[in-house]
Scaffold this active site. Structure first.
Site, PDB file in Angstrom:
ATOM      1  N   SER A 197       0.839  -1.195   0.000  1.00  0.00           N
ATOM      2  CA  SER A 197       0.000   0.000   0.000  1.00  0.00           C
ATOM      3  C   SER A 197       0.877   1.249   0.000  1.00  0.00           C
ATOM      4  O   SER A 197       2.092   1.180   0.194  1.00  0.00           O
ATOM      5  CB  SER A 197      -0.909   0.012   1.229  1.00  0.00           C
ATOM      6  OG  SER A 197      -0.135   0.208   2.408  1.00  0.00           O
ATOM      7  N   ASP A 203      -0.390  -1.383  -4.599  1.00  0.00           N
ATOM      8  CA  ASP A 203      -1.745  -0.905  -4.341  1.00  0.00           C
ATOM      9  C   ASP A 203      -1.805   0.621  -4.472  1.00  0.00           C
ATOM     10  O   ASP A 203      -0.833   1.320  -4.189  1.00  0.00           O
ATOM     11  CB  ASP A 203      -2.146  -1.333  -2.925  1.00  0.00           C
ATOM     12  CG  ASP A 203      -3.635  -1.278  -2.680  1.00  0.00           C
ATOM     13  OD1 ASP A 203      -4.407  -1.303  -3.652  1.00  0.00           O
ATOM     14  OD2 ASP A 203      -4.027  -1.227  -1.491  1.00  0.00           O
ATOM     15  N   GLU A 255      -9.683   1.824 -10.774  1.00  0.00           N
ATOM     16  CA  GLU A 255     -10.749   2.037  -9.781  1.00  0.00           C
ATOM     17  C   GLU A 255     -11.761   3.030 -10.339  1.00  0.00           C
ATOM     18  O   GLU A 255     -11.403   4.041 -10.953  1.00  0.00           O
ATOM     19  CB  GLU A 255     -10.192   2.544  -8.455  1.00  0.00           C
ATOM     20  CG  GLU A 255     -11.286   2.774  -7.411  1.00  0.00           C
ATOM     21  CD  GLU A 255     -10.770   2.924  -5.985  1.00  0.00           C
ATOM     22  OE1 GLU A 255     -11.435   3.610  -5.193  1.00  0.00           O
ATOM     23  OE2 GLU A 255      -9.713   2.340  -5.658  1.00  0.00           O
ATOM     24  N   HIS A 301     -12.350  -3.562  -2.396  1.00  0.00           N
ATOM     25  CA  HIS A 301     -11.431  -2.948  -1.437  1.00  0.00           C
ATOM     26  C   HIS A 301     -12.142  -2.825  -0.088  1.00  0.00           C
ATOM     27  O   HIS A 301     -13.363  -2.934   0.004  1.00  0.00           O
ATOM     28  CB  HIS A 301     -11.010  -1.562  -1.924  1.00  0.00           C
ATOM     29  CG  HIS A 301      -9.931  -1.589  -2.957  1.00  0.00           C
ATOM     30  ND1 HIS A 301      -8.732  -0.921  -2.804  1.00  0.00           N
ATOM     31  CD2 HIS A 301      -9.853  -2.210  -4.162  1.00  0.00           C
ATOM     32  CE1 HIS A 301      -7.973  -1.131  -3.872  1.00  0.00           C
ATOM     33  NE2 HIS A 301      -8.637  -1.906  -4.713  1.00  0.00           N
ATOM     34  N   GLY A 302     -11.357  -2.606   0.967  1.00  0.00           N
ATOM     35  CA  GLY A 302     -11.950  -2.411   2.288  1.00  0.00           C
ATOM     36  C   GLY A 302     -12.793  -3.584   2.734  1.00  0.00           C
ATOM     37  O   GLY A 302     -13.868  -3.412   3.301  1.00  0.00           O
ATOM     38  N   SER A 303     -12.293  -4.803   2.506  1.00  0.00           N
ATOM     39  CA  SER A 303     -13.119  -5.995   2.725  1.00  0.00           C
ATOM     40  C   SER A 303     -12.709  -6.831   3.926  1.00  0.00           C
ATOM     41  O   SER A 303     -12.971  -8.034   3.968  1.00  0.00           O
ATOM     42  CB  SER A 303     -13.122  -6.856   1.458  1.00  0.00           C
ATOM     43  OG  SER A 303     -13.771  -6.166   0.413  1.00  0.00           O
ATOM     44  N   SER A 304     -12.070  -6.216   4.899  1.00  0.00           N
ATOM     45  CA  SER A 304     -11.825  -6.922   6.158  1.00  0.00           C
ATOM     46  C   SER A 304     -13.150  -7.165   6.864  1.00  0.00           C
ATOM     47  O   SER A 304     -14.092  -6.376   6.747  1.00  0.00           O
ATOM     48  CB  SER A 304     -10.895  -6.113   7.064  1.00  0.00           C
ATOM     49  OG  SER A 304      -9.553  -6.200   6.620  1.00  0.00           O
ATOM     50  N   ASN A 318      -9.433  -7.309  -1.092  1.00  0.00           N
ATOM     51  CA  ASN A 318      -8.370  -6.651  -0.328  1.00  0.00           C
ATOM     52  C   ASN A 318      -8.635  -6.721   1.171  1.00  0.00           C
ATOM     53  O   ASN A 318      -9.713  -6.337   1.635  1.00  0.00           O
ATOM     54  CB  ASN A 318      -8.247  -5.192  -0.751  1.00  0.00           C
ATOM     55  CG  ASN A 318      -7.578  -5.024  -2.099  1.00  0.00           C
ATOM     56  OD1 ASN A 318      -7.470  -5.974  -2.878  1.00  0.00           O
ATOM     57  ND2 ASN A 318      -7.122  -3.820  -2.383  1.00  0.00           N
ATOM     58  N   THR A 371      -7.050  -4.698   7.567  1.00  0.00           N
ATOM     59  CA  THR A 371      -7.429  -4.453   8.963  1.00  0.00           C
ATOM     60  C   THR A 371      -7.492  -5.737   9.781  1.00  0.00           C
ATOM     61  O   THR A 371      -7.079  -5.754  10.951  1.00  0.00           O
ATOM     62  CB  THR A 371      -8.779  -3.723   9.023  1.00  0.00           C
ATOM     63  OG1 THR A 371      -8.617  -2.415   8.444  1.00  0.00           O
ATOM     64  CG2 THR A 371      -9.272  -3.568  10.447  1.00  0.00           C
TER      65      THR A 371
END
Length: 354
Positions: free
Chosen positions: A50, A83, A142, A232-235, A275, A278
Protein backbone atom coordinates in the site's frame (compact mmCIF):
# COMPACT_ATOMS: atom_id res chain seq x y z
CA UNK A 1 10.56 -18.68 -8.74
CA UNK A 2 6.79 -18.43 -9.20
CA UNK A 3 6.30 -14.68 -9.60
CA UNK A 4 3.29 -14.30 -11.89
CA UNK A 5 0.98 -11.56 -13.09
CA UNK A 6 -2.29 -10.81 -11.38
CA UNK A 7 -4.07 -11.32 -14.70
CA UNK A 8 -2.95 -14.93 -14.96
CA UNK A 9 -3.95 -15.63 -11.37
CA UNK A 10 -7.37 -14.02 -11.63
CA UNK A 11 -8.08 -15.66 -14.99
CA UNK A 12 -7.51 -18.99 -13.27
CA UNK A 13 -9.76 -17.91 -10.40
CA UNK A 14 -12.51 -16.98 -12.85
CA UNK A 15 -12.18 -20.27 -14.71
CA UNK A 16 -12.54 -22.30 -11.51
CA UNK A 17 -14.92 -20.00 -9.63
CA UNK A 18 -12.91 -18.79 -6.65
CA UNK A 19 -11.63 -15.51 -5.22
CA UNK A 20 -8.16 -14.53 -4.01
CA UNK A 21 -7.58 -12.52 -0.82
CA UNK A 22 -5.01 -9.78 -1.41
CA UNK A 23 -3.21 -9.09 1.84
CA UNK A 24 -1.29 -5.90 2.52
CA UNK A 25 2.22 -6.53 3.76
CA UNK A 26 4.39 -4.23 5.88
CA UNK A 27 6.80 -6.54 7.66
CA UNK A 28 8.35 -9.98 7.97
CA UNK A 29 5.67 -11.32 10.30
CA UNK A 30 2.81 -10.54 7.92
CA UNK A 31 4.71 -12.00 4.99
CA UNK A 32 5.47 -15.21 6.84
CA UNK A 33 1.89 -15.60 8.08
CA UNK A 34 0.52 -15.19 4.55
CA UNK A 35 2.97 -17.64 2.99
CA UNK A 36 2.67 -20.27 5.71
CA UNK A 37 -1.11 -20.15 5.34
CA UNK A 38 -0.80 -20.46 1.56
CA UNK A 39 1.61 -23.36 1.92
CA UNK A 40 -0.74 -25.19 4.28
CA UNK A 41 -3.78 -24.69 2.04
CA UNK A 42 -2.13 -24.86 -1.42
CA UNK A 43 -3.31 -21.34 -2.23
CA UNK A 44 -1.98 -18.80 -4.74
CA UNK A 45 -0.98 -15.48 -3.18
CA UNK A 46 -1.47 -11.80 -3.89
CA UNK A 47 0.62 -9.62 -1.60
CA UNK A 48 0.38 -5.90 -2.00
CA UNK A 49 2.31 -2.84 -0.97
CA UNK A 50 0.00 0.00 0.00
CA UNK A 51 0.99 3.65 -0.13
CA UNK A 52 1.48 3.56 3.64
CA UNK A 53 3.57 0.40 3.48
CA UNK A 54 5.76 1.93 0.79
CA UNK A 55 6.24 5.00 2.96
CA UNK A 56 6.88 2.93 6.11
CA UNK A 57 9.23 0.24 4.79
CA UNK A 58 10.20 1.57 1.37
CA UNK A 59 9.33 -0.13 -1.91
CA UNK A 60 12.80 -1.75 -2.33
CA UNK A 61 12.59 -3.36 1.13
CA UNK A 62 9.08 -4.66 0.40
CA UNK A 63 10.20 -5.97 -2.97
CA UNK A 64 13.02 -8.00 -1.42
CA UNK A 65 10.75 -9.21 1.37
CA UNK A 66 8.33 -10.59 -1.21
CA UNK A 67 11.12 -12.05 -3.34
CA UNK A 68 12.49 -13.81 -0.25
CA UNK A 69 9.07 -15.36 0.32
CA UNK A 70 8.97 -16.54 -3.30
CA UNK A 71 12.43 -18.07 -2.88
CA UNK A 72 11.42 -19.94 0.29
CA UNK A 73 8.08 -21.10 -1.15
CA UNK A 74 8.89 -21.65 -4.86
CA UNK A 75 5.85 -23.88 -5.38
CA UNK A 76 3.39 -21.08 -4.49
CA UNK A 77 2.44 -18.69 -7.34
CA UNK A 78 2.80 -15.13 -6.04
CA UNK A 79 1.64 -11.84 -7.51
CA UNK A 80 3.57 -8.81 -6.29
CA UNK A 81 1.03 -5.98 -6.47
CA UNK A 82 1.43 -2.25 -5.92
CA UNK A 83 -1.75 -0.91 -4.34
CA UNK A 84 -3.24 2.58 -4.90
CA UNK A 85 -0.78 4.24 -7.22
CA UNK A 86 -1.68 7.92 -7.37
CA UNK A 87 -0.01 8.62 -10.71
CA UNK A 88 1.39 6.77 -13.73
CA UNK A 89 4.88 7.68 -12.48
CA UNK A 90 4.31 5.76 -9.23
CA UNK A 91 3.19 2.71 -11.20
CA UNK A 92 6.12 2.96 -13.60
CA UNK A 93 8.58 3.03 -10.71
CA UNK A 94 6.99 -0.10 -9.21
CA UNK A 95 7.30 -1.93 -12.52
CA UNK A 96 10.97 -0.94 -12.66
CA UNK A 97 11.37 -2.48 -9.19
CA UNK A 98 9.89 -5.77 -10.40
CA UNK A 99 6.25 -5.65 -9.34
CA UNK A 100 4.12 -7.92 -11.54
CA UNK A 101 0.93 -5.92 -11.05
CA UNK A 102 0.05 -2.30 -10.32
CA UNK A 103 -3.05 -0.34 -9.40
CA UNK A 104 -3.59 3.04 -11.00
CA UNK A 105 -6.14 4.73 -8.76
CA UNK A 106 -7.36 7.48 -11.05
CA UNK A 107 -10.55 7.89 -9.05
CA UNK A 108 -8.52 10.43 -7.05
CA UNK A 109 -6.20 13.22 -8.10
CA UNK A 110 -2.47 12.86 -7.55
CA UNK A 111 -2.80 14.14 -3.97
CA UNK A 112 -4.67 10.91 -3.16
CA UNK A 113 -7.52 12.86 -1.57
CA UNK A 114 -9.42 14.89 -4.17
CA UNK A 115 -12.02 12.95 -6.22
CA UNK A 116 -11.08 13.10 -9.90
CA UNK A 117 -13.39 13.55 -12.86
CA UNK A 118 -14.10 10.62 -15.16
CA UNK A 119 -12.00 11.86 -18.09
CA UNK A 120 -8.94 12.27 -15.87
CA UNK A 121 -9.40 8.73 -14.55
CA UNK A 122 -9.63 7.31 -18.07
CA UNK A 123 -6.58 9.25 -19.24
CA UNK A 124 -4.15 8.28 -16.47
CA UNK A 125 -5.36 4.68 -16.47
CA UNK A 126 -4.89 4.42 -20.24
CA UNK A 127 -1.34 5.73 -19.86
CA UNK A 128 -0.57 3.16 -17.18
CA UNK A 129 -2.10 0.25 -19.10
CA UNK A 130 -0.05 1.12 -22.19
CA UNK A 131 3.36 0.85 -20.53
CA UNK A 132 2.39 -1.89 -18.06
CA UNK A 133 1.00 -4.27 -20.66
CA UNK A 134 4.11 -3.64 -22.77
CA UNK A 135 5.99 -5.24 -19.84
CA UNK A 136 3.46 -8.04 -19.32
CA UNK A 137 2.36 -6.41 -16.06
CA UNK A 138 -1.30 -6.37 -14.95
CA UNK A 139 -3.23 -3.20 -14.16
CA UNK A 140 -6.07 -2.67 -11.70
CA UNK A 141 -8.16 0.48 -12.07
CA UNK A 142 -10.75 2.04 -9.78
CA UNK A 143 -14.10 3.61 -10.55
CA UNK A 144 -16.07 5.29 -7.77
CA UNK A 145 -14.85 6.29 -4.31
CA UNK A 146 -14.60 4.04 -1.29
CA UNK A 147 -16.89 5.20 1.48
CA UNK A 148 -19.84 4.33 3.67
CA UNK A 149 -23.36 4.18 2.25
CA UNK A 150 -24.44 4.28 5.89
CA UNK A 151 -22.92 7.69 6.67
CA UNK A 152 -21.77 9.07 3.32
CA UNK A 153 -18.28 9.50 4.74
CA UNK A 154 -15.33 8.76 2.49
CA UNK A 155 -12.82 6.08 3.44
CA UNK A 156 -9.08 6.68 3.91
CA UNK A 157 -6.16 4.28 4.19
CA UNK A 158 -2.55 5.24 4.79
CA UNK A 159 -3.17 8.76 3.53
CA UNK A 160 -4.99 7.67 0.36
CA UNK A 161 -8.73 8.22 0.09
CA UNK A 162 -11.30 10.92 -0.53
CA UNK A 163 -12.10 13.31 2.30
CA UNK A 164 -15.42 14.43 3.76
CA UNK A 165 -18.96 13.50 2.77
CA UNK A 166 -19.63 12.08 -0.69
CA UNK A 167 -22.90 11.83 -2.57
CA UNK A 168 -24.56 8.50 -3.28
CA UNK A 169 -23.47 8.45 -6.93
CA UNK A 170 -19.80 8.63 -5.92
CA UNK A 171 -20.19 5.75 -3.47
CA UNK A 172 -21.68 3.30 -5.99
CA UNK A 173 -19.98 2.48 -9.27
CA UNK A 174 -22.31 2.92 -12.25
CA UNK A 175 -22.49 -0.27 -14.40
CA UNK A 176 -22.69 1.64 -17.69
CA UNK A 177 -19.75 3.83 -16.77
CA UNK A 178 -17.83 0.71 -15.73
CA UNK A 179 -18.40 -0.82 -19.16
CA UNK A 180 -17.23 2.35 -20.90
CA UNK A 181 -14.20 2.64 -18.62
CA UNK A 182 -13.07 -0.93 -19.26
CA UNK A 183 -13.59 -0.58 -23.02
CA UNK A 184 -11.46 2.57 -23.12
CA UNK A 185 -8.68 1.52 -20.72
CA UNK A 186 -8.46 -2.29 -21.09
CA UNK A 187 -7.70 -2.73 -17.39
CA UNK A 188 -7.33 -6.30 -16.17
CA UNK A 189 -9.26 -5.73 -12.96
CA UNK A 190 -11.59 -3.04 -11.68
CA UNK A 191 -12.02 -1.93 -8.08
CA UNK A 192 -15.64 -0.91 -7.62
CA UNK A 193 -17.48 1.11 -4.99
CA UNK A 194 -20.30 -0.83 -3.31
CA UNK A 195 -20.35 0.65 0.20
CA UNK A 196 -17.13 -0.72 1.69
CA UNK A 197 -14.49 1.54 3.20
CA UNK A 198 -10.93 1.26 4.47
CA UNK A 199 -10.04 0.80 8.12
CA UNK A 200 -11.76 -0.84 11.09
CA UNK A 201 -14.73 1.53 11.27
CA UNK A 202 -16.78 0.33 8.29
CA UNK A 203 -20.30 -0.10 9.70
CA UNK A 204 -21.89 0.87 13.02
CA UNK A 205 -24.25 -2.11 12.70
CA UNK A 206 -24.00 -5.41 10.84
CA UNK A 207 -24.35 -4.37 7.17
CA UNK A 208 -27.54 -4.88 5.17
CA UNK A 209 -28.39 -4.55 1.49
CA UNK A 210 -28.86 -0.82 2.06
CA UNK A 211 -25.29 -0.32 3.24
CA UNK A 212 -23.45 -3.03 1.25
CA UNK A 213 -24.65 -3.42 -2.33
CA UNK A 214 -24.01 -6.96 -3.55
CA UNK A 215 -26.72 -6.22 -6.13
CA UNK A 216 -24.46 -3.59 -7.70
CA UNK A 217 -21.72 -6.22 -8.12
CA UNK A 218 -24.16 -8.40 -10.05
CA UNK A 219 -25.15 -5.51 -12.33
CA UNK A 220 -21.54 -4.56 -13.10
CA UNK A 221 -20.51 -8.18 -13.72
CA UNK A 222 -23.36 -8.57 -16.21
CA UNK A 223 -21.88 -5.74 -18.30
CA UNK A 224 -18.18 -6.67 -18.06
CA UNK A 225 -18.15 -10.45 -17.50
CA UNK A 226 -14.47 -10.93 -18.38
CA UNK A 227 -13.13 -8.11 -16.21
CA UNK A 228 -12.12 -9.20 -12.74
CA UNK A 229 -13.87 -7.19 -10.03
CA UNK A 230 -12.05 -6.09 -6.88
CA UNK A 231 -13.50 -5.41 -3.44
CA UNK A 232 -11.43 -2.95 -1.44
CA UNK A 233 -11.95 -2.41 2.29
CA UNK A 234 -13.12 -6.00 2.73
CA UNK A 235 -11.83 -6.92 6.16
CA UNK A 236 -14.45 -8.64 8.27
CA UNK A 237 -13.28 -7.06 11.56
CA UNK A 238 -13.27 -10.24 13.72
CA UNK A 239 -15.24 -9.53 16.86
CA UNK A 240 -13.14 -11.98 18.88
CA UNK A 241 -10.01 -9.90 18.24
CA UNK A 242 -11.79 -6.65 19.09
CA UNK A 243 -12.76 -8.25 22.40
CA UNK A 244 -9.18 -9.35 23.14
CA UNK A 245 -7.74 -5.94 22.25
CA UNK A 246 -10.18 -4.14 24.53
CA UNK A 247 -9.78 -6.70 27.30
CA UNK A 248 -6.06 -5.97 27.42
CA UNK A 249 -6.14 -2.19 27.41
CA UNK A 250 -7.41 -1.26 23.95
CA UNK A 251 -10.16 1.26 23.30
CA UNK A 252 -11.72 0.32 19.96
CA UNK A 253 -15.39 1.21 19.71
CA UNK A 254 -18.19 -0.98 18.41
CA UNK A 255 -17.71 -1.60 14.71
CA UNK A 256 -18.46 -4.22 12.08
CA UNK A 257 -16.78 -5.31 8.87
CA UNK A 258 -17.83 -7.03 5.67
CA UNK A 259 -19.27 -10.48 6.50
CA UNK A 260 -17.34 -13.32 4.88
CA UNK A 261 -20.57 -14.78 3.53
CA UNK A 262 -21.27 -11.53 1.64
CA UNK A 263 -17.82 -11.67 0.05
CA UNK A 264 -18.47 -15.28 -0.96
CA UNK A 265 -21.71 -14.13 -2.61
CA UNK A 266 -19.74 -11.46 -4.49
CA UNK A 267 -17.28 -14.10 -5.71
CA UNK A 268 -20.19 -15.84 -7.45
CA UNK A 269 -20.62 -12.67 -9.52
CA UNK A 270 -17.14 -11.82 -10.68
CA UNK A 271 -15.28 -10.63 -7.58
CA UNK A 272 -11.86 -12.22 -7.92
CA UNK A 273 -9.60 -10.06 -5.72
CA UNK A 274 -10.55 -9.21 -2.13
CA UNK A 275 -8.37 -6.65 -0.33
CA UNK A 276 -7.74 -7.36 3.36
CA UNK A 277 -5.57 -5.40 5.77
CA UNK A 278 -7.43 -4.45 8.96
CA UNK A 279 -8.11 -8.07 9.96
CA UNK A 280 -4.38 -8.81 10.12
CA UNK A 281 -3.71 -5.58 12.01
CA UNK A 282 -6.33 -6.46 14.61
CA UNK A 283 -5.05 -10.02 15.05
CA UNK A 284 -1.47 -8.82 15.37
CA UNK A 285 -2.34 -6.09 17.87
CA UNK A 286 -4.52 -8.41 19.93
CA UNK A 287 -1.83 -11.10 20.07
CA UNK A 288 0.81 -8.61 21.25
CA UNK A 289 -1.46 -7.03 23.87
CA UNK A 290 -2.45 -10.40 25.28
CA UNK A 291 1.11 -11.75 25.37
CA UNK A 292 2.59 -8.70 27.08
CA UNK A 293 -0.23 -8.55 29.61
CA UNK A 294 0.30 -12.19 30.54
CA UNK A 295 4.11 -12.00 30.39
CA UNK A 296 5.05 -8.60 31.86
CA UNK A 297 8.70 -9.53 32.37
CA UNK A 298 9.29 -10.51 28.73
CA UNK A 299 11.19 -8.13 26.48
CA UNK A 300 12.26 -10.34 23.56
CA UNK A 301 10.29 -9.08 20.53
CA UNK A 302 10.67 -12.44 18.80
CA UNK A 303 8.41 -14.05 21.36
CA UNK A 304 5.46 -11.74 20.86
CA UNK A 305 6.09 -11.41 17.13
CA UNK A 306 5.78 -15.20 16.91
CA UNK A 307 2.32 -14.87 18.45
CA UNK A 308 1.35 -12.36 15.77
CA UNK A 309 2.42 -14.75 13.01
CA UNK A 310 0.20 -17.50 14.42
CA UNK A 311 -2.77 -15.16 14.84
CA UNK A 312 -2.50 -13.72 11.33
CA UNK A 313 -1.84 -17.13 9.80
CA UNK A 314 -5.15 -18.42 11.17
CA UNK A 315 -7.04 -15.55 9.54
CA UNK A 316 -5.28 -16.11 6.22
CA UNK A 317 -6.10 -19.81 6.31
CA UNK A 318 -9.75 -19.05 7.04
CA UNK A 319 -9.99 -16.62 4.11
CA UNK A 320 -8.22 -18.95 1.68
CA UNK A 321 -10.67 -21.69 2.60
CA UNK A 322 -13.79 -19.50 2.59
CA UNK A 323 -13.03 -17.89 -0.78
CA UNK A 324 -12.27 -21.22 -2.48
CA UNK A 325 -8.62 -20.27 -3.01
CA UNK A 326 -7.36 -23.37 -1.21
CA UNK A 327 -6.21 -26.22 -3.43
CA UNK A 328 -5.48 -24.07 -6.48
CA UNK A 329 -1.80 -23.07 -6.21
CA UNK A 330 -0.58 -26.37 -7.63
CA UNK A 331 -3.00 -26.09 -10.57
CA UNK A 332 -1.50 -22.84 -11.90
CA UNK A 333 1.27 -23.19 -14.48
CA UNK A 334 3.27 -19.95 -14.33
CA UNK A 335 3.46 -17.78 -17.45
CA UNK A 336 6.38 -15.37 -17.66
CA UNK A 337 5.76 -11.64 -17.97
CA UNK A 338 7.20 -11.89 -21.48
CA UNK A 339 4.57 -14.50 -22.23
CA UNK A 340 1.88 -12.20 -20.87
CA UNK A 341 3.18 -9.36 -23.07
CA UNK A 342 2.75 -11.58 -26.12
CA UNK A 343 -0.84 -12.35 -25.10
CA UNK A 344 -1.63 -8.65 -24.62
CA UNK A 345 -0.01 -7.75 -27.96
CA UNK A 346 -2.06 -10.37 -29.82
CA UNK A 347 -5.33 -8.92 -28.50
CA UNK A 348 -6.13 -12.23 -26.80
CA UNK A 349 -6.72 -10.51 -23.46
CA UNK A 350 -8.87 -7.61 -24.69
CA UNK A 351 -12.00 -7.19 -22.52
CA UNK A 352 -15.47 -8.34 -23.50
CA UNK A 353 -18.31 -5.85 -23.04
CA UNK A 354 -21.95 -6.99 -23.05
Amino acid sequence: MALISMRQMLDHAAEFGYGVPAFNVNNLEQMRAIMEAADKTDSPVIVQASAGARKYAGAPFLRHLILAAIEEFPHIPVCMHQDHGTSPDVCQRSIQLGFSSVMMDGSLREDGKTPADYDYNVRVTQQTVAFAHACGVSVEGELGCLGSLETGMAGEEDGVGAEGVLDHSQLLTDPEEAADFVAKTKVDALAIAIGTSHGAYKFTNPPTGDTLSIQRIKEIHARIPDTHLVMHGSSSVPQEWLKIINEYGGEIGETYGVPVEEIVEGIKYGVRKVNIDTDLRLASTGAIREFLAKNPSEFDPRKYFAKTVAAMRDICIARYEAFGTAGNASKIKPISLEGMFQRYASGELDPKIN
